[in-house]
Design a protein around this motif. Structure first.
Motif, PDB file in Angstrom:
ATOM      1  N   GLN A  71      -1.298   6.131   2.262  1.00  0.00           N
ATOM      2  CA  GLN A  71      -2.683   5.706   2.020  1.00  0.00           C
ATOM      3  C   GLN A  71      -2.852   4.211   2.310  1.00  0.00           C
ATOM      4  OE1 GLN A  71      -2.716   7.143  -2.096  1.00  0.00           O
ATOM      5  NE2 GLN A  71      -4.357   8.535  -1.488  1.00  0.00           N
ATOM      6  N   PRO A  72      -2.777   3.809   3.579  1.00  0.00           N
ATOM      7  CA  PRO A  72      -2.870   2.380   3.912  1.00  0.00           C
ATOM      8  C   PRO A  72      -4.195   1.735   3.511  1.00  0.00           C
ATOM      9  CG  PRO A  72      -2.882   3.731   5.892  1.00  0.00           C
ATOM     10  CD  PRO A  72      -2.574   4.639   4.748  1.00  0.00           C
ATOM     11  N   GLU A  73      -5.217   2.531   3.269  1.00  0.00           N
ATOM     12  CA  GLU A  73      -6.505   1.969   2.856  1.00  0.00           C
ATOM     13  C   GLU A  73      -6.484   1.522   1.387  1.00  0.00           C
ATOM     14  OE1 GLU A  73      -6.622   6.281   1.753  1.00  0.00           O
ATOM     15  OE2 GLU A  73      -5.913   5.190   3.493  1.00  0.00           O
ATOM     16  N   LYS A  74      -5.466   1.887   0.636  1.00  0.00           N
ATOM     17  CA  LYS A  74      -5.375   1.524  -0.788  1.00  0.00           C
ATOM     18  C   LYS A  74      -4.471   0.314  -0.991  1.00  0.00           C
ATOM     19  CE  LYS A  74      -6.706   5.860  -2.725  1.00  0.00           C
ATOM     20  NZ  LYS A  74      -6.602   6.738  -3.851  1.00  0.00           N
ATOM     21  N   GLU A  75      -4.719  -0.703  -0.204  1.00  0.00           N
ATOM     22  CA  GLU A  75      -3.951  -1.949  -0.277  1.00  0.00           C
ATOM     23  C   GLU A  75      -4.230  -2.669  -1.594  1.00  0.00           C
ATOM     24  OE1 GLU A  75      -4.395  -5.954   2.211  1.00  0.00           O
ATOM     25  OE2 GLU A  75      -4.045  -4.181   3.429  1.00  0.00           O
ATOM     26  N   GLN A  76      -3.190  -3.279  -2.150  1.00  0.00           N
ATOM     27  CA  GLN A  76      -3.361  -4.037  -3.389  1.00  0.00           C
ATOM     28  C   GLN A  76      -2.326  -5.144  -3.474  1.00  0.00           C
ATOM     29  OE1 GLN A  76      -2.297  -1.814  -6.989  1.00  0.00           O
ATOM     30  NE2 GLN A  76      -1.444  -0.231  -5.681  1.00  0.00           N
ATOM     31  N   TYR A 106       0.852  -1.189   0.000  1.00  0.00           N
ATOM     32  CA  TYR A 106       0.000   0.000   0.000  1.00  0.00           C
ATOM     33  C   TYR A 106       0.889   1.241   0.000  1.00  0.00           C
ATOM     34  CZ  TYR A 106       0.671   0.025   5.132  1.00  0.00           C
ATOM     35  OH  TYR A 106       1.197   0.028   6.390  1.00  0.00           O
TER      36      TYR A 106
END
Length: 59
Positions: free
Chosen positions: A44-49, A40
């Protein structure tokens, strides 16, 4: 980046400068079988991929 180096970075307490498509990222873990990494963007840890370890660049 190769799979082994990605694993070393993911397990290290020291933050390495790694990018994916020009964005600095944090490597959470590496899947040996699929040769992918859960990443990520640092800010922006919420945009993990999940991406191929070959797409990661260490600076």
């Amino acid at each position: 980046m190769n799979k082994q180096r990605a694993q070393e970075i993911a397990s290290s307490p020291v933050m390495a400068h790694v990018t994916h498509n020009g964005t600095t990222v944090y490597i959470q873990n590496v899947d040996d079988t699929r040769e992918t990494a859960r990443i990520y963007p640092i800010d922006q840890p919420e945009k993990e991929q999940e991406v191929s370890v070959n797409e990661l660049i260490e600076h």
